[in-house]
Design an enzyme around this catalytic site. Structure first.
Site, short mmCIF file in Angstrom:
data_model
loop_
_atom_site.label_atom_id
_atom_site.label_comp_id
_atom_site.label_asym_id
_atom_site.label_seq_id
_atom_site.Cartn_x
_atom_site.Cartn_y
_atom_site.Cartn_z
N SER B 148 0.83 -1.19 0.00
CA SER B 148 0.00 0.00 0.00
C SER B 148 0.88 1.25 0.00
O SER B 148 1.76 1.37 -0.85
CB SER B 148 -0.92 -0.06 1.22
N ARG B 217 -11.88 6.09 9.32
CA ARG B 217 -11.34 4.73 9.35
C ARG B 217 -12.37 3.71 8.83
O ARG B 217 -12.01 2.74 8.16
CB ARG B 217 -10.94 4.37 10.79
N ASP B 322 -8.44 -6.88 -4.94
CA ASP B 322 -8.12 -5.57 -4.37
C ASP B 322 -8.70 -4.49 -5.28
O ASP B 322 -8.22 -4.28 -6.40
CB ASP B 322 -6.59 -5.43 -4.26
N HIS B 355 -7.87 -5.63 -0.55
CA HIS B 355 -6.61 -4.93 -0.28
C HIS B 355 -5.91 -5.47 0.96
O HIS B 355 -4.69 -5.54 1.02
CB HIS B 355 -6.91 -3.43 -0.11
N ASP B 356 -6.68 -5.86 1.95
CA ASP B 356 -6.12 -6.38 3.20
C ASP B 356 -5.30 -7.65 3.01
O ASP B 356 -4.58 -8.06 3.92
CB ASP B 356 -7.24 -6.67 4.20
#
Lengths: 204, 377
Positions: B148, B217, B322, B355-356
């Site tokens: 990232s 967040r 992602d 993405h994680d």
């Protein structure tokens, strides 16, 4: 994908000039590119869809891109390479015409190997056993075989002519490791495999 | 091997110049190291963290039950093998976990900088890391790697100082933000600034804008997961079945986001969030390395240092699901570096984890990274 194409390596090595830029489509574990890098000091890039193969290429220090050659060749600029190789992979792609056109767009020359479905043993097997799938050398069945295109050398050459592609050189592989340079009348029956060096035809 | 570490802080008492032209009179850099530097000093790898990360990348702090954020990837025999490599990770400039950032004390006013903190760039982060490396006696890096935003720093460092770095690894990253990516970040920043407690950035003596930051967040977390994963994990399951309890988290997914938001505000500074996301949005690798006006980096403005890149290696990894930094952006990175004659490889890992995945799908990543690092010396 197949075990045999090692027999093609000497031919490919002979055809490729030293220090050239090479793209190997369906590069597998990177054996061919390793050899070309070592023997011919090429700047090589492999394209491969399988993650296990990607890891093996990276282990060998080969540059490799994980991609589907049926879809992802458009990212390359015209004439990025001197040679684009499709070795033992033609049978597994779904849009061969498009891929061949792309090969000659991103590279000056294309080198394509073709497993000959017109080979005597294949014909006998179809006739005698009524089976078409066991010729893939992977002993897989028709529904999970990577081989989705069955083509003979004659048909392939007719397609090249239709696409306006010039055959610069070719070799034909017979049983007992015999390699023929020239076409003789029964090549479409007796050759297991052929390999072609191609470029865009001059007359259109 | 002793797997207990602590975060060190390097105190730099000389002015540090930023891309903006501003000077920081004093600079703290929080960092951790794992493994040991060999005699030839050629086995160092710098790990770069993402937006909300910190210097604690691996191992355990004394008494902690949870290890660092990338412990699955860094350790003996792991992807970044601490038996072979000396791993360094530092908190980014502008951060809030030990390195100087907007919550640090401004020597001019003896109060937190807040919005008096100068704007920072990816290059500023990289430059601060070079101060750390020189302090540690490291002149060359075997690799610089991150996921990232960490990938952005890795690429910036690699391009600015190719003679110091042998290779880079960019995971789930991009060489510049698209309009959509900037838009998500802007919504996050607006959520912070719309919280009255934010108070123009001056909240250090009262209560921090927790509500705003937790919304930021929550938005971020939606972009970190794939739709499929969210559906499988939460679906429409309700935790709270009280029909009259409207506008209170009742769906599982609401509870999850709520929890993510709340746990984030406990450890993160709202102003740091603004500064760092701003640095991410303004990051444009191509523009930055080809700019003739750049103040720092090797071979400034002449492009000559690109020759140095020819013998270097790169590894780009993306994840199929992602959608924050999709594979298409990873391929742009690959094409850029291939054009610069870097020997770059690309792997696209199949996963539903979005993405994680760069934090969770460590098995495939480890195989690829281990092979990559072992393929050159």
């Amino acid at each position: 994908m197949y075990k045999i194409p090692a027999q093609n390596y000497p031919v490919i090595q002979q055809w490729i000039s030293a220090g050239s830029r090479v793209l190997d489509l369906g590069c597998g574990d990177g054996t061919l590119l390793s050899a070309l890098t070592r023997e011919k000091q090429v700047e090589g890039i492999g394209v491969e869809i399988s993650q296990d193969m990607i890891v093996q290429c990276i282990q060998k220090g080969i540059c490799v891109y994980q991609a589907d050659i049926d879809k992802d060749l458009s990212e390359w600029k015209d004439d990025s390479f001197d040679y684009v190789i499709l070795n033992a992979t033609l049978q597994a792609i779904s849009k061969p015409y498009r891929v061949i056109e792309e090969m000659l767009r991103v590279g000056r020359y294309a080198i394509i190997s073709v497993s000959n479905f017109g080979y005597l043993r294949n014909r006998v097997r179809v006739l005698a056993q009524g089976r078409v799938s066991s010729h893939t050398r992977l002993s897989s069945s028709w529904y999970d075989s990577p081989v989705i295109r069955f083509v003979s050398l004659k048909e392939f050459e007719a397609s090249l002519a239709q696409m306006g592609i010039e055959v610069m050189d070719s070799r034909f592989f017979l049983p007992l490791d015999k390699v023929m340079r020239r076409k003789w009348p029964l090549y479409n029956l007796l050759a297991r495999e052929g390999i072609f060096k191609l470029r865009k035809g001059t007359q259109e | 091997m002793n797997r207990i570490v602590k975060t060190h802080v390097l105190k730099v008492n000389r002015p540090f110049r930023l891309d903006s032209g501003d000077l920081l009179e004093h600079l703290d850099i929080a960092y951790e190291t794992y493994g040991s530097l060999n005699d030839a000093k050629d086995n160092a790898i710098l790990i770069e963290h993402a937006l909300s990360g910190d210097a604690h990348a691996a191992f355990y702090h004394e008494g902690d039950k949870k290890p660092g954020w990338w412990d699955t990837m860094i350790g003996p025999g792991k992807g970044f093998d601490t038996d072979r490599y000396f791993i360094i990770c530092s908190n980014v400039l502008g951060g809030c976990s030990g390195t100087t950032g907007p919550a640090s004390i401004n020597p001019a006013t003896l109060k937190p900088y807040a919005l008096r903190f100068p704007p920072i760039t990816m290059r500023d982060m990289v430059e601060s890391q070079r101060v750390l490396l020189s302090q540690l006696g490291i002149e060359r890096l075997k690799c610089i790697a991150g996921g990232s935003m960490g990938g952005m720093q890795a690429m910036q460092f690699f391009c600015d100082y190719p003679s110091q770095v042998q290779s880079f690894i960019s995971i789930a990253s991009t060489m510049k933000h698209s309009a959509q990516q900037i838009a998500f970040n802007e919504v996050g920043r607006r959520a912070v600034m719309a919280d009255p407690r934010w108070n123009g950035g001056n909240y250090y003596e009262s209560v921090s804008p927790e509500a705003g930051l937790s919304v930021a967040r929550m938005i971020g977390h939606i972009t970190y997961l794939s739709e499929k994963m969210m559906q499988e994990k939460f679906g429409r399951i309700k935790k709270d079945k009280d029909a009259r309890a409207i506008f209170r988290p009742s769906f599982e997914v609401e509870h999850y986001l709520d929890y993510q938001g709340i746990s984030f505000v406990k450890r993160f500074d709202a102003n740091s969030y603004l500064y760092i996301t701003n640095a991410i949005d303004n990051f444009d690798l191509m523009a930055s390395i080809s700019s003739k006006e750049r103040l720092r980096g090797e071979g400034r403005g002449r492009g000559r240092h690109f020759d140095e890149l020819k013998t270097k290696r790169g590894l780009v990894i993306s994840f199929s699901s992602d959608w924050l930094y999709p594979p298409s952006q990873a391929k742009e990175i690959v094409q850029l570096f291939t054009g610069l004659n870097v020997r770059v490889s690309y792997a696209e890992i199949s996963t539903d984890h979005g993405h994680d995945a760069f934090l969770t799908d460590y098995v495939n990543q480890s195989d690829i990274i281990r092979s990559f690092l072992a393929s050159f010396s």
